[in-house]
Design a protein around this motif. Structure first.
Motif, PDB file in Angstrom:
ATOM      1  N   ALA A   8      94.532  69.488  38.799  1.00 37.81           N
ATOM      2  CA  ALA A   8      93.499  68.663  38.970  1.00 37.81           C
ATOM      3  C   ALA A   8      93.233  68.710  40.370  1.00 37.81           C
ATOM      4  O   ALA A   8      92.301  68.655  40.809  1.00 37.81           O
ATOM      5  CB  ALA A   8      93.703  67.390  38.425  1.00 37.81           C
ATOM      6  N   PHE A   9      94.284  68.546  41.196  1.00 33.92           N
ATOM      7  CA  PHE A   9      94.372  68.637  42.963  1.00 33.92           C
ATOM      8  C   PHE A   9      93.655  69.716  43.229  1.00 33.92           C
ATOM      9  O   PHE A   9      92.887  69.611  44.192  1.00 33.92           O
ATOM     10  CB  PHE A   9      95.831  68.175  43.144  1.00 33.92           C
ATOM     11  CG  PHE A   9      95.887  68.271  44.637  1.00 33.92           C
ATOM     12  CD1 PHE A   9      95.708  67.215  45.198  1.00 33.92           C
ATOM     13  CD2 PHE A   9      96.482  69.121  45.488  1.00 33.92           C
ATOM     14  CE1 PHE A   9      95.644  67.047  46.750  1.00 33.92           C
ATOM     15  CE2 PHE A   9      96.805  69.245  46.756  1.00 33.92           C
ATOM     16  CZ  PHE A   9      96.127  67.848  47.412  1.00 33.92           C
ATOM     17  N   ASN A  10      94.043  70.972  42.732  1.00 35.38           N
ATOM     18  CA  ASN A  10      93.509  72.175  42.868  1.00 35.38           C
ATOM     19  C   ASN A  10      92.010  72.298  42.751  1.00 35.38           C
ATOM     20  O   ASN A  10      91.273  72.759  43.698  1.00 35.38           O
ATOM     21  CB  ASN A  10      94.395  73.344  42.424  1.00 35.38           C
ATOM     22  CG  ASN A  10      95.729  73.469  42.997  1.00 35.38           C
ATOM     23  OD1 ASN A  10      95.973  73.277  44.137  1.00 35.38           O
ATOM     24  ND2 ASN A  10      96.575  74.063  42.083  1.00 35.38           N
TER      25      ASN A  10
ATOM     26  N   MET B  28     105.141  68.293  42.047  1.00 32.96           N
ATOM     27  CA  MET B  28     104.040  67.216  41.317  1.00 32.96           C
ATOM     28  C   MET B  28     103.870  68.023  40.228  1.00 32.96           C
ATOM     29  O   MET B  28     104.208  68.911  39.616  1.00 32.96           O
ATOM     30  CB  MET B  28     102.766  67.578  42.190  1.00 32.96           C
ATOM     31  CG  MET B  28     101.614  66.723  41.756  1.00 32.96           C
ATOM     32  SD  MET B  28      99.893  67.369  42.613  1.00 32.96           S
ATOM     33  CE  MET B  28     100.468  67.006  44.326  1.00 32.96           C
ATOM     34  N   ARG B  29     103.614  66.822  39.265  1.00 32.21           N
ATOM     35  CA  ARG B  29     103.440  67.234  37.822  1.00 32.21           C
ATOM     36  C   ARG B  29     102.281  68.409  37.551  1.00 32.21           C
ATOM     37  O   ARG B  29     101.177  68.370  38.098  1.00 32.21           O
ATOM     38  CB  ARG B  29     102.956  66.068  37.152  1.00 32.21           C
ATOM     39  CG  ARG B  29     103.780  65.024  36.635  1.00 32.21           C
ATOM     40  CD  ARG B  29     103.603  64.195  35.698  1.00 32.21           C
ATOM     41  NE  ARG B  29     102.131  64.010  35.366  1.00 32.21           N
ATOM     42  CZ  ARG B  29     101.316  62.809  35.423  1.00 32.21           C
ATOM     43  NH1 ARG B  29     101.787  61.679  35.947  1.00 32.21           N
ATOM     44  NH2 ARG B  29     100.071  62.868  34.992  1.00 32.21           N
ATOM     45  N   ASN B  30     102.691  69.188  36.765  1.00 32.43           N
ATOM     46  CA  ASN B  30     101.703  70.233  36.284  1.00 32.43           C
ATOM     47  C   ASN B  30     100.156  69.819  36.238  1.00 32.43           C
ATOM     48  O   ASN B  30      99.323  70.545  36.898  1.00 32.43           O
ATOM     49  CB  ASN B  30     102.028  71.151  35.214  1.00 32.43           C
ATOM     50  CG  ASN B  30     103.365  71.917  35.660  1.00 32.43           C
ATOM     51  OD1 ASN B  30     103.632  72.303  36.703  1.00 32.43           O
ATOM     52  ND2 ASN B  30     104.259  72.272  34.540  1.00 32.43           N
ATOM     53  N   ASP B  31      99.836  68.783  35.509  1.00 30.99           N
ATOM     54  CA  ASP B  31      98.506  68.575  35.132  1.00 30.99           C
ATOM     55  C   ASP B  31      97.943  67.947  36.440  1.00 30.99           C
ATOM     56  O   ASP B  31      96.739  68.266  36.634  1.00 30.99           O
ATOM     57  CB  ASP B  31      98.736  67.494  33.991  1.00 30.99           C
ATOM     58  CG  ASP B  31      99.447  66.222  34.374  1.00 30.99           C
ATOM     59  OD1 ASP B  31     100.249  66.382  34.917  1.00 30.99           O
ATOM     60  OD2 ASP B  31      99.031  65.218  33.822  1.00 30.99           O
TER      61      ASP B  31
END
Length: 57
Positions: free
Chosen positions: A23-25, A16-19
């Motif tokens: 946000a997911f975390n 997944m993209r870092n950004d």
């Protein structure tokens, strides 16, 4: 093999993209909803967007 085999789920690996991951975390930490449940919801929304039938649970 795991001591606790998965019965109602399948394991997979992805990136997944870092950004998005950050946000997911944060979403997981703020809501305390398990990441697997958040991921299920996101995939369901994606399937609906592209008019794919969602199998019954």
């Amino acid at each position: 093999m795991s001591e606790y085999p998965l019965v109602n789920r399948k394991q997979f690996t992805s990136t997944m993209r870092n950004d998005l991951m950050e946000a997911f975390n944060r979403l997981h930490e703020e809501t305390r909803i398990p990441k697997s449940k958040l991921h299920d919801e996101a995939i369901e929304d994606l399937l609906k967007k592209y008019h794919y039938e969602i199998p019954e649970k």
